[in-house]
Design a protein around this motif. Structure first.
Motif, PDB file in Angstrom:
ATOM      1  N   THR B  34      43.669  60.951  23.811  1.00  0.00           N
ATOM      2  CA  THR B  34      43.585  61.100  22.356  1.00  0.00           C
ATOM      3  C   THR B  34      42.660  62.261  21.985  1.00  0.00           C
ATOM      4  O   THR B  34      43.041  63.154  21.216  1.00  0.00           O
ATOM      5  N   TYR B  35      41.440  62.232  22.531  1.00  0.00           N
ATOM      6  CA  TYR B  35      40.486  63.304  22.231  1.00  0.00           C
ATOM      7  C   TYR B  35      41.015  64.664  22.706  1.00  0.00           C
ATOM      8  O   TYR B  35      40.963  65.658  21.975  1.00  0.00           O
ATOM      9  N   ALA B  36      41.532  64.688  23.946  1.00  0.00           N
ATOM     10  CA  ALA B  36      42.009  65.964  24.493  1.00  0.00           C
ATOM     11  C   ALA B  36      43.198  66.482  23.684  1.00  0.00           C
ATOM     12  O   ALA B  36      43.320  67.689  23.436  1.00  0.00           O
ATOM     13  N   GLY B 235      33.791  61.318  23.560  1.00  0.00           N
ATOM     14  CA  GLY B 235      34.942  62.220  23.617  1.00  0.00           C
ATOM     15  C   GLY B 235      34.595  63.681  23.784  1.00  0.00           C
ATOM     16  O   GLY B 235      35.504  64.527  23.813  1.00  0.00           O
ATOM     17  N   ALA B 236      33.318  64.024  23.927  1.00  0.00           N
ATOM     18  CA  ALA B 236      32.940  65.439  24.047  1.00  0.00           C
ATOM     19  C   ALA B 236      33.587  66.078  25.279  1.00  0.00           C
ATOM     20  O   ALA B 236      34.133  67.182  25.200  1.00  0.00           O
ATOM     21  N   GLY B 237      33.528  65.372  26.413  1.00  0.00           N
ATOM     22  CA  GLY B 237      34.095  65.916  27.649  1.00  0.00           C
ATOM     23  C   GLY B 237      35.601  66.118  27.552  1.00  0.00           C
ATOM     24  O   GLY B 237      36.136  67.131  28.014  1.00  0.00           O
ATOM     25  N   ASP B 238      36.289  65.155  26.949  1.00  0.00           N
ATOM     26  CA  ASP B 238      37.745  65.267  26.808  1.00  0.00           C
ATOM     27  C   ASP B 238      38.109  66.361  25.803  1.00  0.00           C
ATOM     28  O   ASP B 238      39.111  67.057  25.968  1.00  0.00           O
ATOM     29  N   LEU B 272      34.391  79.088  26.741  1.00  0.00           N
ATOM     30  CA  LEU B 272      33.713  79.211  25.446  1.00  0.00           C
ATOM     31  C   LEU B 272      34.426  78.347  24.400  1.00  0.00           C
ATOM     32  O   LEU B 272      33.771  77.654  23.601  1.00  0.00           O
ATOM     33  N   TYR B 273      35.781  78.376  24.413  1.00  0.00           N
ATOM     34  CA  TYR B 273      36.537  77.602  23.437  1.00  0.00           C
ATOM     35  C   TYR B 273      36.406  76.103  23.701  1.00  0.00           C
ATOM     36  O   TYR B 273      36.331  75.302  22.757  1.00  0.00           O
ATOM     37  N   GLY B 274      36.358  75.717  24.975  1.00  0.00           N
ATOM     38  CA  GLY B 274      36.155  74.298  25.298  1.00  0.00           C
ATOM     39  C   GLY B 274      34.797  73.812  24.806  1.00  0.00           C
ATOM     40  O   GLY B 274      34.683  72.737  24.197  1.00  0.00           O
ATOM     41  N   THR B 275      33.774  74.622  25.046  1.00  0.00           N
ATOM     42  CA  THR B 275      32.424  74.267  24.619  1.00  0.00           C
ATOM     43  C   THR B 275      32.355  74.158  23.095  1.00  0.00           C
ATOM     44  O   THR B 275      31.758  73.224  22.546  1.00  0.00           O
ATOM     45  N   ALA B 276      32.975  75.108  22.420  1.00  0.00           N
ATOM     46  CA  ALA B 276      32.980  75.102  20.951  1.00  0.00           C
ATOM     47  C   ALA B 276      33.704  73.864  20.415  1.00  0.00           C
ATOM     48  O   ALA B 276      33.231  73.201  19.488  1.00  0.00           O
ATOM     49  N   THR B 277      34.850  73.537  21.015  1.00  0.00           N
ATOM     50  CA  THR B 277      35.628  72.392  20.567  1.00  0.00           C
ATOM     51  C   THR B 277      34.838  71.091  20.769  1.00  0.00           C
ATOM     52  O   THR B 277      34.795  70.234  19.880  1.00  0.00           O
ATOM     53  N   CYS B 281      33.561  68.243  18.045  1.00  0.00           N
ATOM     54  CA  CYS B 281      33.924  66.824  18.180  1.00  0.00           C
ATOM     55  C   CYS B 281      32.744  65.909  17.840  1.00  0.00           C
ATOM     56  O   CYS B 281      32.907  64.926  17.115  1.00  0.00           O
ATOM     57  N   VAL B 282      31.552  66.253  18.355  1.00  0.00           N
ATOM     58  CA  VAL B 282      30.405  65.354  18.211  1.00  0.00           C
ATOM     59  C   VAL B 282      29.786  65.398  16.809  1.00  0.00           C
ATOM     60  O   VAL B 282      28.832  64.674  16.526  1.00  0.00           O
ATOM     61  N   GLU B 283      30.343  66.221  15.923  1.00  0.00           N
ATOM     62  CA  GLU B 283      29.855  66.271  14.538  1.00  0.00           C
ATOM     63  C   GLU B 283      30.317  65.074  13.714  1.00  0.00           C
ATOM     64  O   GLU B 283      29.827  64.865  12.598  1.00  0.00           O
ATOM     65  N   GLY B 284      31.302  64.307  14.220  1.00  0.00           N
ATOM     66  CA  GLY B 284      31.795  63.155  13.469  1.00  0.00           C
ATOM     67  C   GLY B 284      31.926  61.923  14.350  1.00  0.00           C
ATOM     68  O   GLY B 284      31.876  62.017  15.581  1.00  0.00           O
TER      69      GLY B 284
END
Lengths: 312, 312
Positions: B34-36, B235-238, B272-277, B281-284
């Protein structure tokens, strides 16, 4: 620039007994001022203010002098030199203090020699915050004051530490100390809180994960350099501080007044040099590597660290 | 480039009960797929292969479909959906699993639909390595296979995991898992060992400290972005994996054959895009932020992350 401003470094000079996975090393020379001085001496003249006992070998001071470290400020008093003993676990991820004997360091009162009062850059190692303030009182207004501290003073001497912070330009601590000092877990908000207390720049060390810099212009992150072999982590933090202030000494002239953007760039570049110097330090046991370091070694490691965050 | 290759994502779809410092949130939709999928759908078409019970709400699938996520591969079977419950500590630094009910996920056998066999990019979420291999058997030679795994399979199914690794191009794990998988503590030597087993690229996640990438051309480090407020780390890792493969989907066409240097640059930029995404995610709470993410949000965060290691 060809500036080479002298640096005053205050801190401990000690004997360390190190139990490492590679072997046990007794009576190695250590201490925060020793590591920082060897590190900074790669860049400029260093003046050490410290205390040793009458058991401290003259030939170590001679080695320092060959590196451009002025040892006149290392007071020799009757008694034994500060001694620390520690054991690292098999993968060097954690260490246990086996013994601490303050000895002559217990009564250390830094004495600033007349000819050293005008030194433009000062690195205040981790000693009682009142002693750190005393050093600044004895100086004639240094251009840059970089301070270290630790949890012991943060919890036990918060008021005196607060007075010191108001006079420091750069504070270098680790993430746990930043959280403890501010009472804030979030590292970004902790940094904002600490910078309100005096330092224009806060550097948060995170061991193998590198370091973060916070100032009014933003945040800068330097990754730790993943070495194929770490021999001895002892002194990495002090070598970071020494490399950091060492780089600045080659770029800050007497009476330097920098604009924020110029200062931000200098501090960030100095952080790269601090990280590189620390990663060189841990390549050898005790001070063996840091005391033979030449600028080419540091420059090469800076290039390797930069390659970690440059897109090919 | 204007490529938008579709991505197949295999993993779990679940209900999460989250106890956060900000409150308790029951029956939130979670799961690795779901997260990914939400993360990757910011970039391209996503095809999810997963299983849910008959308690799973149709409107969640409808939300996915509005994001360009094809949910036909989410099998609905009789029984209850996978459920996880966890409690975070006050500063979100650690979490405790309170309950895990595998339910219909216990008998999950990924079924690849005929029209999805040719999907060029595949993200194999953390399921039994034999099931991950089964998915690859059912596909017609994807151009890029990104795999996740965990300590449970590393210790319990090392032989089957070995077979899967030989077929994966990119492995994304955390530092502890890298050490466990290789039996080597030093992260650089651990990475070299793992890359000999198959993946041309290893990504080592280090939570708030960011991530390291290892490939034949060298090492790349992306710092974690120091947010002023983290709401929910779930879900940060996914989301990292989803953002990573999502970026690649916009740059890898069908049958792409890349030279090492070109591949190195793409993988690093994708990191970089994975880290940004992940940092979005963790903002909500739960998927609330990631399911409304637009590419401008990710681009803005990529710029913020890049500013962390650019000299002014």
């Amino acid at each position: 620039m060809t500036t080479r401003s002298p640096i005053l470094i205050v801190g401990s000079v000690a004997f360390d007994d190190l139990e490492l996975p590679s072997g046990t090393f007794k009576d190695t020379v250590g201490g925060s001022a020793t590591y920082a001085a060897f590190a900074a001496s790669t860049f400029s003249e260093v003046r050490v203010v410290a205390v040793v006992g009458d058991d401290f070998p003259q030939d170590v001071l001679a080695v320092m002098e060959t590196r451009g470290i002025v040892t006149k400020g290392i007071e020799r008093v009757s008694g034994k030199t500060f001694r620390w003993a520690g054991r690292y676990d098999a993968d060097l991820a954690s260490r246990t203090t086996l013994d601490t004997q303050l000895n002559v360091f217990a009564d250390f009162k830094p004495k600033i020699r007349e000819e050293q009062r005008g030194t433009p850059l000062v690195l205040l190692g981790n000693i009682h915050p009142t002693l750190q303030s005393d050093v600044l009182d004895a100086m004639s207004g240094p251009d840059l004051v970089v301070a270290d501290t630790m949890n012991f003073w943060i919890t036990g001497e918060s008021e005196k530490l607060g007075k010191l912070l108001a006079r420091a330009h750069v504070l270098i601590i680790n993430d746990e100390e930043a959280r403890q000092l501010s009472g804030i877990h979030n590292i970004r908000r902790a940094a904002a809180d600490i910078c309100k207390r005096g330092p224009h720049t806060l550097i948060v060390k995170r061991g193998e994960h590198g370091a973060l810099l916070f100032d009014e212009t933003g945040i800068f992150a330097v990754p730790g350099y993943p070495l194929e072999e770490v021999v001895d982590p002892t002194g990495a933090g002090d070598s970071f501080a020494g490399g950091f202030i060492g780089y600045l000494a080659t770029h800050l002239g007497r009476g330097a007044k920098l604009q924020p953007a110029e200062r931000a760039r200098l501090m960030r570049t100095a952080m790269l040099y601090g990280t590189a110097t620390a990663s060189r330090c841990v390549e050898g046991v005790g001070t063996s590597r840091i005391q033979t370091l030449v600028s080419g070694d540091v420059d090469a490691r800076v290039a390797q660290i930069r390659s970690l965050f440059e897109l090919p």
